[in-house]
Design an enzyme around this catalytic site. Structure first.
Site, PDB file in Angstrom:
ATOM      1  N   SER A 255       0.878  -1.182   0.089  1.00 49.95           N
ATOM      2  CA  SER A 255       0.026  -0.175  -0.148  1.00 49.95           C
ATOM      3  C   SER A 255       1.166   1.298  -0.497  1.00 49.95           C
ATOM      4  O   SER A 255       2.046   0.813   0.202  1.00 49.95           O
ATOM      5  CB  SER A 255      -1.382  -0.044   0.678  1.00 49.95           C
ATOM      6  OG  SER A 255      -0.196   0.233   2.328  1.00 49.95           O
ATOM      7  N   LYS A 256       0.073   2.582   0.218  1.00 48.72           N
ATOM      8  CA  LYS A 256       1.068   3.711  -0.193  1.00 48.72           C
ATOM      9  C   LYS A 256       1.972   3.300   0.862  1.00 48.72           C
ATOM     10  O   LYS A 256       2.592   4.483   0.757  1.00 48.72           O
ATOM     11  CB  LYS A 256      -0.091   4.889   0.184  1.00 48.72           C
ATOM     12  CG  LYS A 256      -1.100   4.906  -1.594  1.00 48.72           C
ATOM     13  CD  LYS A 256      -0.129   6.367  -1.828  1.00 48.72           C
ATOM     14  CE  LYS A 256      -0.595   6.570  -3.288  1.00 48.72           C
ATOM     15  NZ  LYS A 256       0.298   6.681  -4.259  1.00 48.72           N
ATOM     16  N   ARG A 257       1.557   3.484   2.235  1.00 46.99           N
ATOM     17  CA  ARG A 257       3.147   3.875   3.623  1.00 46.99           C
ATOM     18  C   ARG A 257       4.422   2.765   2.831  1.00 46.99           C
ATOM     19  O   ARG A 257       4.951   2.747   3.202  1.00 46.99           O
ATOM     20  CB  ARG A 257       1.879   3.098   4.062  1.00 46.99           C
ATOM     21  CG  ARG A 257       2.480   1.856   4.384  1.00 46.99           C
ATOM     22  CD  ARG A 257       0.984   1.301   5.865  1.00 46.99           C
ATOM     23  NE  ARG A 257       0.865   0.532   6.215  1.00 46.99           N
ATOM     24  CZ  ARG A 257       1.838  -1.031   6.434  1.00 46.99           C
ATOM     25  NH1 ARG A 257       2.672  -1.021   7.144  1.00 46.99           N
ATOM     26  NH2 ARG A 257       1.172  -2.537   6.005  1.00 46.99           N
ATOM     27  N   GLU A 265       3.820   7.775 -10.584  1.00 46.10           N
ATOM     28  CA  GLU A 265       4.379   7.897  -9.158  1.00 46.10           C
ATOM     29  C   GLU A 265       5.474   6.743 -10.417  1.00 46.10           C
ATOM     30  O   GLU A 265       6.499   7.757 -10.433  1.00 46.10           O
ATOM     31  CB  GLU A 265       4.281   7.311  -8.483  1.00 46.10           C
ATOM     32  CG  GLU A 265       3.300   7.973  -7.651  1.00 46.10           C
ATOM     33  CD  GLU A 265       2.809   6.956  -6.647  1.00 46.10           C
ATOM     34  OE1 GLU A 265       3.982   8.071  -5.292  1.00 46.10           O
ATOM     35  OE2 GLU A 265       2.301   6.017  -6.101  1.00 46.10           O
TER      36      GLU A 265
END
Ligand code: GLU
Length: 495
Positions: A255-257, A265
């Site tokens: 995930s993003k974290r 990106e």
């Protein structure tokens, strides 16, 4: 395989395309291309509440960047736009009508208040079945049709089998079996007249003649719903392959974290598309237990769903960066120049005073190709070539152990020697400068250090002989002359 393979990618436009979605797209595409089949994009946008503006465009941009081309589609926004479910609502309504007419589905007018009260009650009772209780299952269908006509708000539910099992074969997982009693009568048509994912997905896969469904393992638990829908319609189901989860190195869901997770990106970070294609394919697929680097063509040649693993795949950022270095080094000069240009067009570097052209990109390949880890490393190394004035402090010209006077001698001798060179290539430049340093009794490193600052304004640059060659004789000599001017003005100032 006798029938033509038709695979599809069916993204929901609910946000930035996550690497997990794109890995699904890649497997569908590789499978289709491997078999000389067709690959179709279908945007599943019937959940109006979760729809995010621009998500479809980002998805298509990601696919295009990676080189995943698709076949057919309506001409929305150009030829071969993707199919969009919101443009096909009548098809789903007709399908629901046919389910209603055979009794495979029924109208349910339970309010959301009733359903949440029911759920709370089931939770309080510690019931092992949380969900719809089938209250409207046995209502008279003529009656519910009349009520619907007179405006009664309702959904349409599919009548699931409540005993026995639903069996299927998954290409990756083998035989799978589901207890029917664990499944509720799910909604196929919502009260706003939009179909749910399950219904639209099955109807489209049938009408689009999809032969193979590749999708994330999260959808495996929906498979019995889909299989029963196919049976109720009297249609053959496609073959299914549920792809493994993608975890981060800490073994939690990526995930993003954990860092960047959207393809765009990664594009911005300067990865080559061939790197990401290779890397994402290896998240689940392998040819053997050693080969890791593949071109798109090699992947297409070797890909098979049988060699996709059932175990979770691990997304390792260090490995991704390593792989990017390998792809950069292995790519041809032409391709590398194109990748740089594409990158600069998308993300114009602050260092560049103007947009560089292909001729420039090709010219700098020898200076950068072996020296960078990712595309943003290029601009700072070469921007001096696009500037008329090179920025540096005069003192930087003076190397350790040298003074203004000896530095001026170096600059003067280099300027004269370089101006006289007949063929201005790196070998000739080197053959001039090394003996010249000796003759001046100055270390080669000192000479080159001074010339590096004079020519590029950088303390660290690509090798100076190649750099001077790429600059060209006229410009190289001019920049050394300018340095000499600056220092000799200083000298008169200090004397
Ligand atoms: N729209 C679903 C998704 O975004 C598609 C699942 C499927 O391929 O059936 O995951």
């Amino acid at each position: 395989m006798t029938t033509k393979v038709r695979a599809r990618f069916a993204p929901s436009p609910t946000g930035e395309p996550h690497v997990g979605n794109i890995r699904t797209a890649i497997f569908g595409w590789l499978f289709a291309r491997h078999h000389g089949g067709e690959f179709i994009i279908r945007v599943e946008d019937t959940d109006q509440a979760r729809k995010v503006d621009g998500a479809t465009e980002m998805m298509l941009a990601s696919l295009k960047w990676l080189g995943l081309d698709w076949d057919e589609g309506p001409d929305i926004g150009g030829p071969h736009g993707p199919y969009e479910q919101s443009q096909r609502l009548q098809l789903y309504r007709d399908a629901v009508d046919s389910l209603l007419s055979t009794g495979a589905a029924y109208r349910c007018s339970c309010t959301s208040e009733r359903l949440s009260a029911l759920r709370e009650q089931q939770q309080r009772d510690g019931s092992d079945r949380i969900g719809y209780d089938g209250k409207c299952r046995d209502r008279d269908s003529d009656e519910t049709r009349e009520l619907a006509k007179s405006g009664e708000s309702h959904v349409v539910r599919f009548r699931m089998l409540d005993t026995g099992t639903t069996e299927a074969v998954d290409i990756i997982r083998g035989d799978v079996s589901f207890e029917n009693a664990l499944y509720d009568d799910f909604v196929v048509l919502k009260s706003d007249g939009f179909p749910t994912y399950h219904l639209a997905n099955v109807v489209d896969d049938h009408h689009m003649e999809i032969t193979h469904v590749t999708r994330a393992v999260e959808w495996l638990s929906s498979l019995p719903l889909h299989i029963q829908l196919y049976q109720a319609f009297g249609w053959d189901a496609p073959e299914f392959a549920h792809l493994p989860l993608i975890l981060a190195t800490d073994r939690t869901k990526l995930s993003k974290r954990h860092g960047a997770t959207s393809v765009l990106e990664f594009r911005e970070m300067g990865l080559l598309p061939e790197t990401l294609l290779n890397f994402l394919t290896m998240l689940g697929w392998s040819l053997d237990d050693k080969t890791e680097i593949f071109t798109a063509q090699e992947l297409t040649e070797h890909f098979s769903l049988e060699r996709v693993s059932r175990s979770d795949a691990v997304f390792d950022f260090d490995k991704l960066n390593w792989m990017n270095g390998v792809h950069i080094r292995e790519t041809s000069a032409d391709r590398f120049a194109d990748a740089m240009l594409d990158y600069w067009t998308q993300y114009p570097p602050d260092e560049f005073p103007m947009a560089p052209d292909r001729e420039f990109a090709l010219r700098i390949v020898p200076l950068t190709h072996d020296r960078i880890k990712s595309l943003p490393d290029v601009a700072p190394l070469v921007s001096f070539l696009l500037r008329e004035r090179i920025d540096y402090d005069d003192e930087e010209l003076i190397q350790r152990g040298m003074d203004i006077e000896s530095t001026c001698r170096v600059l003067q001798a280099s300027q004269d020697g370089l101006a006289r060179l007949e063929s201005f290539d790196s070998a000739a430049i080197e053959a001039l400068l090394r003996p010249m340093a000796k003759g001046l009794d100055i270390k080669v490193g000192q000479v080159l250090g001074t010339l590096r600052v004079a020519a590029t304004g950088l303390k660290v640059s690509p090798p100076i002989f190649e750099t001077l060659e790429v600059m060209g004789q006229e410009r190289a000599v001019r920049s050394i002359h300018a340095a000499l001017d600056r220092l000799s003005t200083g000298m008169s100032r200090y004397s």
